[in-house]
Write an enzyme that holds these catalytic residues in place. Structure first.
Site, mmCIF file in Angstrom:
data_model
loop_
_atom_site.group_PDB
_atom_site.id
_atom_site.type_symbol
_atom_site.label_atom_id
_atom_site.label_comp_id
_atom_site.label_asym_id
_atom_site.label_seq_id
_atom_site.Cartn_x
_atom_site.Cartn_y
_atom_site.Cartn_z
ATOM 1 N N CYS A 18 0.830 -1.204 0.000
ATOM 2 C CA CYS A 18 0.000 0.000 0.000
ATOM 3 C C CYS A 18 0.869 1.261 0.000
ATOM 4 C CB CYS A 18 -0.883 0.019 1.241
ATOM 5 S SG CYS A 18 -1.816 -1.497 1.460
ATOM 6 N N ARG B 70 1.694 1.779 -5.815
ATOM 7 C CA ARG B 70 1.887 0.803 -4.744
ATOM 8 C C ARG B 70 0.608 0.024 -4.440
ATOM 9 N NH1 ARG B 70 6.889 2.286 -1.835
ATOM 10 N NH2 ARG B 70 6.406 0.598 -0.421
ATOM 11 N N TRP C 218 -3.657 -2.005 -1.444
ATOM 12 C CA TRP C 218 -3.602 -3.271 -2.180
ATOM 13 C C TRP C 218 -4.148 -4.291 -1.196
ATOM 14 C CZ3 TRP C 218 -1.581 -8.188 -1.955
ATOM 15 C CH2 TRP C 218 -1.513 -8.895 -3.159
ATOM 16 N N ASN D 156 -0.017 -0.369 6.258
ATOM 17 C CA ASN D 156 0.525 -1.218 5.189
ATOM 18 C C ASN D 156 1.069 -2.463 5.858
ATOM 19 O OD1 ASN D 156 1.690 -2.244 2.838
ATOM 20 N ND2 ASN D 156 3.602 -1.129 3.178
ATOM 21 N N GLY D 157 0.799 -3.643 5.283
ATOM 22 C CA GLY D 157 1.347 -4.886 5.839
ATOM 23 C C GLY D 157 0.250 -5.853 6.232
ATOM 24 N N GLU E 91 11.824 -13.027 -19.177
ATOM 25 C CA GLU E 91 11.400 -11.652 -18.868
ATOM 26 C C GLU E 91 10.357 -11.167 -19.890
ATOM 27 O OE1 GLU E 91 11.359 -9.630 -16.590
ATOM 28 O OE2 GLU E 91 11.287 -7.605 -17.407
ATOM 29 N N LYS F 187 6.569 -9.948 -18.909
ATOM 30 C CA LYS F 187 5.995 -8.646 -19.287
ATOM 31 C C LYS F 187 4.628 -8.846 -19.946
ATOM 32 C CE LYS F 187 7.876 -6.405 -17.380
ATOM 33 N NZ LYS F 187 9.046 -6.619 -16.576
ATOM 34 N N GLU G 265 1.941 -10.012 -17.316
ATOM 35 C CA GLU G 265 1.465 -9.031 -16.342
ATOM 36 C C GLU G 265 0.746 -7.845 -16.973
ATOM 37 O OE1 GLU G 265 5.865 -7.101 -15.297
ATOM 38 O OE2 GLU G 265 4.367 -7.229 -13.726
ATOM 39 N N HIS H 240 12.304 -31.316 -25.367
ATOM 40 C CA HIS H 240 12.034 -32.123 -24.172
ATOM 41 C C HIS H 240 10.610 -31.902 -23.667
ATOM 42 C CE1 HIS H 240 16.244 -33.261 -24.039
ATOM 43 N NE2 HIS H 240 16.518 -31.985 -24.309
ATOM 44 N N LYS I 43 3.358 -2.404 -7.111
ATOM 45 C CA LYS I 43 4.751 -2.189 -7.482
ATOM 46 C C LYS I 43 5.706 -2.816 -6.478
ATOM 47 C CE LYS I 43 8.080 -0.363 -9.894
ATOM 48 N NZ LYS I 43 8.420 -1.153 -11.099
HETATM 49 O O1 M6R Z 1 11.238 -4.150 -6.204
HETATM 50 P P1 M6R Z 1 11.776 -5.460 -6.639
HETATM 51 O O2 M6R Z 1 12.748 -5.363 -7.763
HETATM 52 O O3 M6R Z 1 12.305 -6.289 -5.519
HETATM 53 O O4 M6R Z 1 10.503 -6.250 -7.211
HETATM 54 C C1 M6R Z 1 10.600 -7.584 -7.618
HETATM 55 C C2 M6R Z 1 9.388 -7.998 -8.401
HETATM 56 O O5 M6R Z 1 8.238 -7.881 -7.609
HETATM 57 C C3 M6R Z 1 9.206 -7.173 -9.671
HETATM 58 O O6 M6R Z 1 10.319 -7.247 -10.501
HETATM 59 C C4 M6R Z 1 7.959 -7.668 -10.451
HETATM 60 O O7 M6R Z 1 8.182 -8.946 -10.934
HETATM 61 C C5 M6R Z 1 7.631 -6.704 -11.593
HETATM 62 N N1 M6R Z 1 6.229 -6.402 -11.586
HETATM 63 C C6 M6R Z 1 7.944 -7.249 -12.928
HETATM 64 O O8 M6R Z 1 7.652 -6.367 -13.953
#
Ligand code: M6R
Length: 632
Positions: A2, A42, A92, A118-119, A501, A505, A508, A524, A627
């Site tokens: 959050c 966040r 969140w 938050n938490g 990666e 992308k 998500e 395989h 985030k």
């Molecule tokens: O802040 P961080 O780099 O530790 O975050 C790690 C992951 O949560 C972050 O890279 C997440 O996978 C992204 N949404 C990917 O685009």
């Protein structure tokens, strides 16, 4: 997860908040809404604010499910009274769905006290039962309301908000940042943190609190980092810090090295697009100041004794998501340059599986936010086993660097879009700097070899720019594929983490099933997924490499094409061989094999962003994601 903002001060608005509210709004509301707008990445399930002011018996509040715009509309329709202190929250959801009722703040003490959180409070069930037995009734399903009621009870007992917050923090288990305002103290905001972020912004006649500096950087760059298990009390003229036992404590001052404009879209349609365009600078800035006049790498901030670094016999990279893929890329380079075995592990898996770690293990924790709870827990675990931990982190004032032995900051500037882009390139760059430094220190490479490789890294910034300039062809291809429901990504060697990666992308942002595979693994099993028209991205290594990687990947392309795949290939300029086997080619400049990921990932980022945009999706705030993942 959050976003949290707190403000105290009594001056009027100066129209800096960018909230869309009239300039006549009081500054506390303006600051808090402006901060929430900058922190919306966040969490965006719901948002709320609470304000207190002189002569008022209760805290005024407003909260709304959905994005911040809903809250702003609510406040425009039903204005809030003038105030001197305020707190704000973007949520969140963890406990309780994203509804108006479950949104923060939560009120207690007959509406006099407002709390945001938050938490996750793990013992909230037990605490709630106790409070209910004492006659307290609850409006929401959240753990936060339990904290609010507990704080109210402590306040009634202590008559002092700071002492009450410390007592509440001692009773809570789990992770939390809590902020509270009370009608009895109209110029005070009190906060506490345990395993969850909170920083203080230091102003003139006003002070701020935020989950990160983005909350207040429009108003001040002077900040105070709080340590674990501290309570902070801000008034317009003072900041006081204690530990949870109420003993005076100190925060660590720092100056934010970017300004508010860096956290604006700067004319782009989305933060993600802007951040993709920031990438050449992110690479260049991360390399800046890392060498002396003779070209030797000098890492002043790496406060680990050289003899310890010389004796390292294993490196373990811990990270999550995109940061973990950056670690995968770095493994190839560090092993090649330093001849030290490198393992890469998802932080949450590392933490709970009894890994073999000792004093000769160097753990490298990679994180954009510096707050990812899984990574933080893994850092603590590694240090408990005697390992030294180097953090590669982008966010100043965050927790992971403070709890590590050393830090190598990436200088990507604030990354706002949930999907990580520029942080990935900066993380690879920083990990490469670390790898070259270790090779230099341990004598695996001659100084001129290190200098040459460092120069190659410097050249990458310009080449990344070239890939971005070629982005329109990628966008057009993505637009034509908006109906795709499954996309595969293949790569070998450093191309393998790039493929993963690329798939992440697309998942998500566009909510499309996407998988990244090692191209050699195709036969395989995964090749069974390929049928007529199946889009498959393939990251093709340089044809100029000294190994057989290129020809192996070209064979893989032929294999999938023979089964009807539509091949979308990322290849180096002049790679005529690959042209014969590709349906589409996204050209990237020539680069050494180990550095190619910095280029090859860019078309994949642009593709995912453009496809999601074509589907009408919000690329900055994809569904269900936040985030910073600050809970385990
Ligand atoms: O802040 P961080 O780099 O530790 O975050 C790690 C992951 O949560 C972050 O890279 C997440 O996978 C992204 N949404 C990917 O685009």
């Amino acid at each position: 997860m959050c976003g949290i903002v707190g403000y105290t001060g009594s001056v009027r608005a100066e129209g800096q908040g960018g909230t869309g509210l009239p300039a006549s709004s009081e500054r506390p509301l303006e600051v808090v809404l402006g901060g929430l707008k900058r922190l919306e990445y966040r969490g965006y399930d719901s948002a709320g604010v609470a304000l207190v002011g002189p002569g008022r018996d209760t805290a005024a509040s407003a909260k709304k499910a959905g994005k911040l715009a809903n809250l702003v509309a609510e406040i425009e329709a039903t204005p809030l009274p003038a105030a001197t202190a305020a707190v704000g929250h973007t949520r969140w959801a963890t406990h309780g769905g994203p509804t108006d009722v479950n949104a923060h703040p939560h009120l207690a003490d007959d509406g006099r006290l407002a709390v945001i959180h938050n938490g996750i409070i793990e013992n909230y069930g037990e605490l709630r039962e106790g409070l209910e037995r004492d006659g307290v009734s609850f409006l929401s399903d959240t753990d936060t309301e339990v904290a609010a009621q507990l704080l109210a009870r402590e306040y009634r007992a202590a008559g002092d908000l700071t002492a009450a917050m410390a007592a509440t923090a001692r009773a809570l288990e789990g992770t939390f940042t809590l902020l509270a305002v009370h009608a009895d103290a109209p110029e005070t905001v009190v906060g506490a943190r345990h395993d969850s972020p909170l920083v203080v912004g230091l102003g003139e006649g006003e002070n701020f609190l935020g989950s990160d500096v983005a909350a207040f950087v429009a108003y001040t760059k002077e900040a105070l980092e709080l340590a674990q298990d501290q309570v902070v009390t801000i008034t317009p003229g003072a900041v006081a810090v204690t530990d949870f036992a109420g003993r005076p404590a100190e925060g660590k001052r720092f100056t934010v090295d970017w300004d508010a404009a860096a956290a604006e879209k700067g004319g782009f349609d989305s933060f993600m697009d802007k951040e993709i365009h920031d990438q050449p600078q992110a690479v260049a800035d991360t390399l800046l100041g890392r060498t002396d006049a003779s070209g030797r790498i000098v890492l002043d901030d790496l406060r680990i004794d050289e003899s310890v670094l010389r004796s390292v016999d294993k490196i373990i990279v811990i990270a999550c998501g995109t940061a973990a893929y950056a670690g995968h890329v770095a493994k190839y380079a560090i092993e090649h340059w330093c001849r030290i075995p490198v393992e890469v592990e998802l932080a949450h898996e590392f933490r709970y599986r009894d890994p073999i770690v000792d004093e000769r293990t160097l753990v490298v924790a990679i994180s954009q936010s510096g707050e990812t709870m899984d990574t933080l827990m893994a850092v603590r675990h590694a240090r408990e086993q005697g390992a030294k931990v180097v953090a590669i982190v982008n966010t100043n004032g965050s927790t992971i660097p403070r709890e590590s032995d050393a830090v190598l900051y990436t200088h990507a500037g604030p990354e706002i879009a949930v999907a990580s882009t520029k942080a990935f390139l900066a993380q690879i760059t920083a990990a490469y700097i670390l790898g070259l430094y270790l090779a230099q220190l341990r004598g695996n490479k001659f100084p001129d070899e290190v200098a040459l490789l460092f120069d190659e890294l410097r050249n990458m910034s310009r080449k990344v720019q070239t890939v971005i300039e070629r982005g329109e062809y990628v966008r057009a291809t993505a637009r034509s594929m908006s109906a795709a429901d499954k996309v595969l990504f293949l790569g070998r060697h450093v191309g393998y983490p790039v493929a993963m990666e690329g798939a992440l992308k697309l998942k998500e942002l566009a909510y499309i099933h996407a998988e990244g595979f090692a191209a050699g693994e195709l036969k395989h099993g995964p090749i069974a997924l390929v049928d007529a028209g199946q889009p498959v991205f393939v990251v093709v290594p340089s044809p100029h490499g000294r190994d057989q990687l290129h020809s192996k990947v070209v064979s893989n392309i032929q294999e999938i094409r023979a089964r009807g795949a539509r091949t979308l290939v990322i290849a180096e300029d002049g790679d005529d061989e690959v042209l014969k086997h590709a349906d589409e080619v996204f050209w990237i400049p020539r680069a050494p094999t180990l550095m190619q990921p910095l280029l090859a990932v860019v078309p994949l980022q642009i593709f995912a962003m453009a496809l999601a945009t074509a589907k009408g999706l919000d690329v900055d705030q994809p569904r269900n994601l936040a985030k910073s993942v600050t809970v385990e």
